[in-house]
Design a protein around this motif. Structure first.
Motif, PDB file in Angstrom:
ATOM      1  N   VAL A   1      45.430  39.078  39.484  1.00 23.91           N
ATOM      2  CA  VAL A   1      46.509  40.117  39.139  1.00 23.91           C
ATOM      3  C   VAL A   1      47.901  39.930  39.537  1.00 23.91           C
ATOM      4  O   VAL A   1      48.832  40.154  38.834  1.00 23.91           O
ATOM      5  CB  VAL A   1      46.188  41.419  39.967  1.00 23.91           C
ATOM      6  CG1 VAL A   1      47.022  42.661  39.712  1.00 23.91           C
ATOM      7  CG2 VAL A   1      44.716  41.959  39.157  1.00 23.91           C
ATOM      8  N   ASP A   2      48.197  39.292  40.718  1.00 23.38           N
ATOM      9  CA  ASP A   2      49.440  38.980  41.253  1.00 23.38           C
ATOM     10  C   ASP A   2      50.207  38.079  40.258  1.00 23.38           C
ATOM     11  O   ASP A   2      51.463  38.279  39.715  1.00 23.38           O
ATOM     12  CB  ASP A   2      49.569  38.462  42.661  1.00 23.38           C
ATOM     13  CG  ASP A   2      50.803  38.492  43.394  1.00 23.38           C
ATOM     14  OD1 ASP A   2      51.765  39.131  42.868  1.00 23.38           O
ATOM     15  OD2 ASP A   2      50.865  38.203  44.328  1.00 23.38           O
ATOM     16  N   GLU A   3      49.781  37.189  40.007  1.00 25.47           N
ATOM     17  CA  GLU A   3      49.888  35.741  38.855  1.00 25.47           C
ATOM     18  C   GLU A   3      50.424  36.472  37.693  1.00 25.47           C
ATOM     19  O   GLU A   3      51.293  36.245  36.802  1.00 25.47           O
ATOM     20  CB  GLU A   3      49.030  34.764  39.023  1.00 25.47           C
ATOM     21  CG  GLU A   3      49.060  33.756  40.425  1.00 25.47           C
ATOM     22  CD  GLU A   3      47.830  32.953  40.257  1.00 25.47           C
ATOM     23  OE1 GLU A   3      48.110  31.932  39.893  1.00 25.47           O
ATOM     24  OE2 GLU A   3      46.784  33.510  40.608  1.00 25.47           O
ATOM     25  N   ALA A   4      49.318  37.178  37.196  1.00 25.37           N
ATOM     26  CA  ALA A   4      49.226  37.850  35.729  1.00 25.37           C
ATOM     27  C   ALA A   4      50.635  38.915  35.549  1.00 25.37           C
ATOM     28  O   ALA A   4      51.202  38.684  34.493  1.00 25.37           O
ATOM     29  CB  ALA A   4      47.919  38.517  35.642  1.00 25.37           C
ATOM     30  N   THR A   5      50.719  39.631  36.462  1.00 27.17           N
ATOM     31  CA  THR A   5      51.896  40.525  36.410  1.00 27.17           C
ATOM     32  C   THR A   5      53.315  40.067  36.750  1.00 27.17           C
ATOM     33  O   THR A   5      54.193  40.319  35.937  1.00 27.17           O
ATOM     34  CB  THR A   5      51.720  41.672  37.489  1.00 27.17           C
ATOM     35  OG1 THR A   5      51.785  41.194  38.854  1.00 27.17           O
ATOM     36  CG2 THR A   5      50.699  42.551  37.217  1.00 27.17           C
TER      37      THR A   5
ATOM     38  N   ALA B   1      48.963  44.628  44.360  1.00 19.62           N
ATOM     39  CA  ALA B   1      49.691  43.272  43.259  1.00 19.62           C
ATOM     40  C   ALA B   1      50.082  43.648  42.113  1.00 19.62           C
ATOM     41  O   ALA B   1      50.348  42.748  41.490  1.00 19.62           O
ATOM     42  CB  ALA B   1      48.136  42.530  43.143  1.00 19.62           C
ATOM     43  N   GLY B   2      50.030  44.898  41.549  1.00 21.55           N
ATOM     44  CA  GLY B   2      50.639  44.884  40.287  1.00 21.55           C
ATOM     45  C   GLY B   2      49.773  45.711  39.305  1.00 21.55           C
ATOM     46  O   GLY B   2      50.102  45.847  38.225  1.00 21.55           O
TER      47      GLY B   2
ATOM     48  N   ASP C   1      42.709  30.271  31.412  1.00 25.23           N
ATOM     49  CA  ASP C   1      42.070  31.363  30.432  1.00 25.23           C
ATOM     50  C   ASP C   1      42.805  32.520  30.740  1.00 25.23           C
ATOM     51  O   ASP C   1      42.719  33.428  29.529  1.00 25.23           O
ATOM     52  CB  ASP C   1      40.567  31.549  30.878  1.00 25.23           C
ATOM     53  CG  ASP C   1      39.774  30.251  31.047  1.00 25.23           C
ATOM     54  OD1 ASP C   1      39.615  29.713  29.803  1.00 25.23           O
ATOM     55  OD2 ASP C   1      38.874  29.935  32.174  1.00 25.23           O
ATOM     56  N   VAL C   2      43.303  33.056  31.725  1.00 24.54           N
ATOM     57  CA  VAL C   2      43.993  34.172  31.882  1.00 24.54           C
ATOM     58  C   VAL C   2      45.431  34.161  31.071  1.00 24.54           C
ATOM     59  O   VAL C   2      45.714  35.008  30.363  1.00 24.54           O
ATOM     60  CB  VAL C   2      44.296  34.371  33.385  1.00 24.54           C
ATOM     61  CG1 VAL C   2      45.163  35.678  33.550  1.00 24.54           C
ATOM     62  CG2 VAL C   2      42.782  34.590  34.187  1.00 24.54           C
TER      63      VAL C   2
ATOM     64  N   HIS D   1      50.284  40.234  20.508  1.00 21.80           N
ATOM     65  CA  HIS D   1      49.553  41.149  19.506  1.00 21.80           C
ATOM     66  C   HIS D   1      50.044  42.956  20.288  1.00 21.80           C
ATOM     67  O   HIS D   1      49.811  43.551  19.487  1.00 21.80           O
ATOM     68  CB  HIS D   1      48.223  41.426  19.733  1.00 21.80           C
ATOM     69  CG  HIS D   1      47.608  40.051  18.907  1.00 21.80           C
ATOM     70  ND1 HIS D   1      47.682  40.157  17.611  1.00 21.80           N
ATOM     71  CD2 HIS D   1      47.196  38.928  19.519  1.00 21.80           C
ATOM     72  CE1 HIS D   1      47.314  38.964  17.016  1.00 21.80           C
ATOM     73  NE2 HIS D   1      46.914  38.050  18.220  1.00 21.80           N
ATOM     74  N   GLY D   2      50.809  42.862  21.195  1.00 20.51           N
ATOM     75  CA  GLY D   2      51.031  44.269  21.845  1.00 20.51           C
ATOM     76  C   GLY D   2      49.905  44.979  22.464  1.00 20.51           C
ATOM     77  O   GLY D   2      49.934  46.279  22.432  1.00 20.51           O
ATOM     78  N   MET D   3      48.919  44.011  23.002  1.00 22.51           N
ATOM     79  CA  MET D   3      47.845  44.701  23.761  1.00 22.51           C
ATOM     80  C   MET D   3      47.958  44.932  25.260  1.00 22.51           C
ATOM     81  O   MET D   3      48.877  44.340  25.716  1.00 22.51           O
ATOM     82  CB  MET D   3      46.619  43.704  23.444  1.00 22.51           C
ATOM     83  CG  MET D   3      46.153  43.633  21.963  1.00 22.51           C
ATOM     84  SD  MET D   3      44.709  42.440  21.700  1.00 22.51           S
ATOM     85  CE  MET D   3      45.351  40.724  22.186  1.00 22.51           C
ATOM     86  N   ARG D   4      47.041  45.617  25.892  1.00 17.61           N
ATOM     87  CA  ARG D   4      46.889  45.546  27.307  1.00 17.61           C
ATOM     88  C   ARG D   4      46.171  44.272  27.459  1.00 17.61           C
ATOM     89  O   ARG D   4      45.508  43.529  26.554  1.00 17.61           O
ATOM     90  CB  ARG D   4      46.072  46.767  27.676  1.00 17.61           C
ATOM     91  CG  ARG D   4      46.817  48.088  27.460  1.00 17.61           C
ATOM     92  CD  ARG D   4      46.213  49.397  27.819  1.00 17.61           C
ATOM     93  NE  ARG D   4      46.927  50.658  27.488  1.00 17.61           N
ATOM     94  CZ  ARG D   4      47.621  51.051  28.198  1.00 17.61           C
ATOM     95  NH1 ARG D   4      47.356  50.854  29.570  1.00 17.61           N
ATOM     96  NH2 ARG D   4      48.636  52.199  28.164  1.00 17.61           N
ATOM     97  N   ALA D   5      45.883  44.029  28.921  1.00 16.09           N
ATOM     98  CA  ALA D   5      44.927  42.948  29.299  1.00 16.09           C
ATOM     99  C   ALA D   5      44.135  43.625  30.606  1.00 16.09           C
ATOM    100  O   ALA D   5      44.430  44.464  31.148  1.00 16.09           O
ATOM    101  CB  ALA D   5      45.754  41.795  29.845  1.00 16.09           C
ATOM    102  N   CYS D   6      42.849  42.816  30.729  1.00 16.72           N
ATOM    103  CA  CYS D   6      42.088  43.151  31.958  1.00 16.72           C
ATOM    104  C   CYS D   6      41.706  41.688  32.392  1.00 16.72           C
ATOM    105  O   CYS D   6      40.941  40.973  31.519  1.00 16.72           O
ATOM    106  CB  CYS D   6      40.909  43.913  31.424  1.00 16.72           C
ATOM    107  SG  CYS D   6      40.032  44.351  32.942  1.00 16.72           S
ATOM    108  N   VAL D   7      42.120  41.359  33.784  1.00 15.99           N
ATOM    109  CA  VAL D   7      41.850  40.200  34.051  1.00 15.99           C
ATOM    110  C   VAL D   7      41.358  40.285  35.761  1.00 15.99           C
ATOM    111  O   VAL D   7      41.127  41.383  36.130  1.00 15.99           O
ATOM    112  CB  VAL D   7      43.135  39.459  34.304  1.00 15.99           C
ATOM    113  CG1 VAL D   7      43.897  39.358  32.964  1.00 15.99           C
ATOM    114  CG2 VAL D   7      44.229  40.036  35.362  1.00 15.99           C
TER     115      VAL D   7
END
Length: 214
Positions: A43-47, A81-82, A21-22, A32-38
């Motif tokens: 966080v570590d994996e997402a960054t 974690a970033g 999902d993340v 789309h050039g957006m930010r994300a909130c997870v």
């Protein structure tokens, strides 16, 4: 309105959120050039996965009843974690009971724990205007960077009137029940600086279709 996509935080915070999902949210944010909130656990994996996306996460989520020590530890961990920004649920139960000094002290200490912007989630639907003004004024007097309308995990979400009220005190992130560009535009017009939504991709697609902008 400049850089609408860059003011949208595409969000995934459900209780069953999995890494798949993340990545879907991050792929959409990149596209789309957006930010994300997870969720903080990703966080570590997402960054690593989407290094060009500004990643926000949450602490004290969703009810704000963690100890202050726990929240400070959470904040420090996700920053390391970033996380580029942190959305904090303060102890609104204490604030609602009139314990304003602990509420203010919590915001001050958490903001001082990390060198990144912190947003205070005030759960606006749970308070009347006078109560919300008191919370907003106290929060704005601290080093908190944004006031956020809601977690989306209680009854009610962002409203134009709440955004107008909060924007009198500080920068505002509107969140909770925002599923269309039409509503997002109303909230931007009311003073929102950011929009947090699980439908961020839908909002940006509709924005581009209706305005012809990229």
């Amino acid at each position: 309105m400049d850089d609408i996509p860059g003011r949208i935080e595409h969000t995934v915070l459900g209780p069953l959120t999995a890494w798949e999902d993340v990545t879907e949210v991050l792929d959409a944010a990149v596209h789309h050039g957006m930010r994300a909130c997870v969720p903080p656990c990703y966080v570590d994996e997402a960054t690593d996965y989407a290094s060009g996306v500004a990643i926000a996460t949450v602490i004290g989520f969703p009810h704000g009843q963690h100890s202050l020590e726990t929240k400070c530890t959470e904040a420090n961990q996700v920053w390391k974690a970033g996380a580029a920004e942190i959305d904090l649920v303060p102890n609104l139960g204490r604030a609602a009971a009139g314990e304003i000094e602990p509420f203010e002290a919590e915001l001050e200490e958490i903001a001082a724990t990390v060198p990144v912007p912190v947003k205070a989630i005030l759960e606006a639907p749970l308070f009347d205007d006078d109560q919300l003004r008191e919370l907003a004024a106290v929060a704005a007097s601290t080093d908190i960077d944004f006031l956020k309308t809601a977690t989306g995990f209680t009854e009610g979400g962002a409203t134009v009137s709440d955004v107008e009220l909060l924007s009198e005190y500080d920068d505002v992130k509107a969140s909770g029940g925002i599923g269309s560009w039409a509503f997002a535009k109303e909230l931007f017009d009311a003073g929102a600086d950011r929009i947090g939504a699980s439908s961020g991709d839908v909002i940006v697609d509709q924005y581009r279709e209706q305005t012809g902008r990229e």
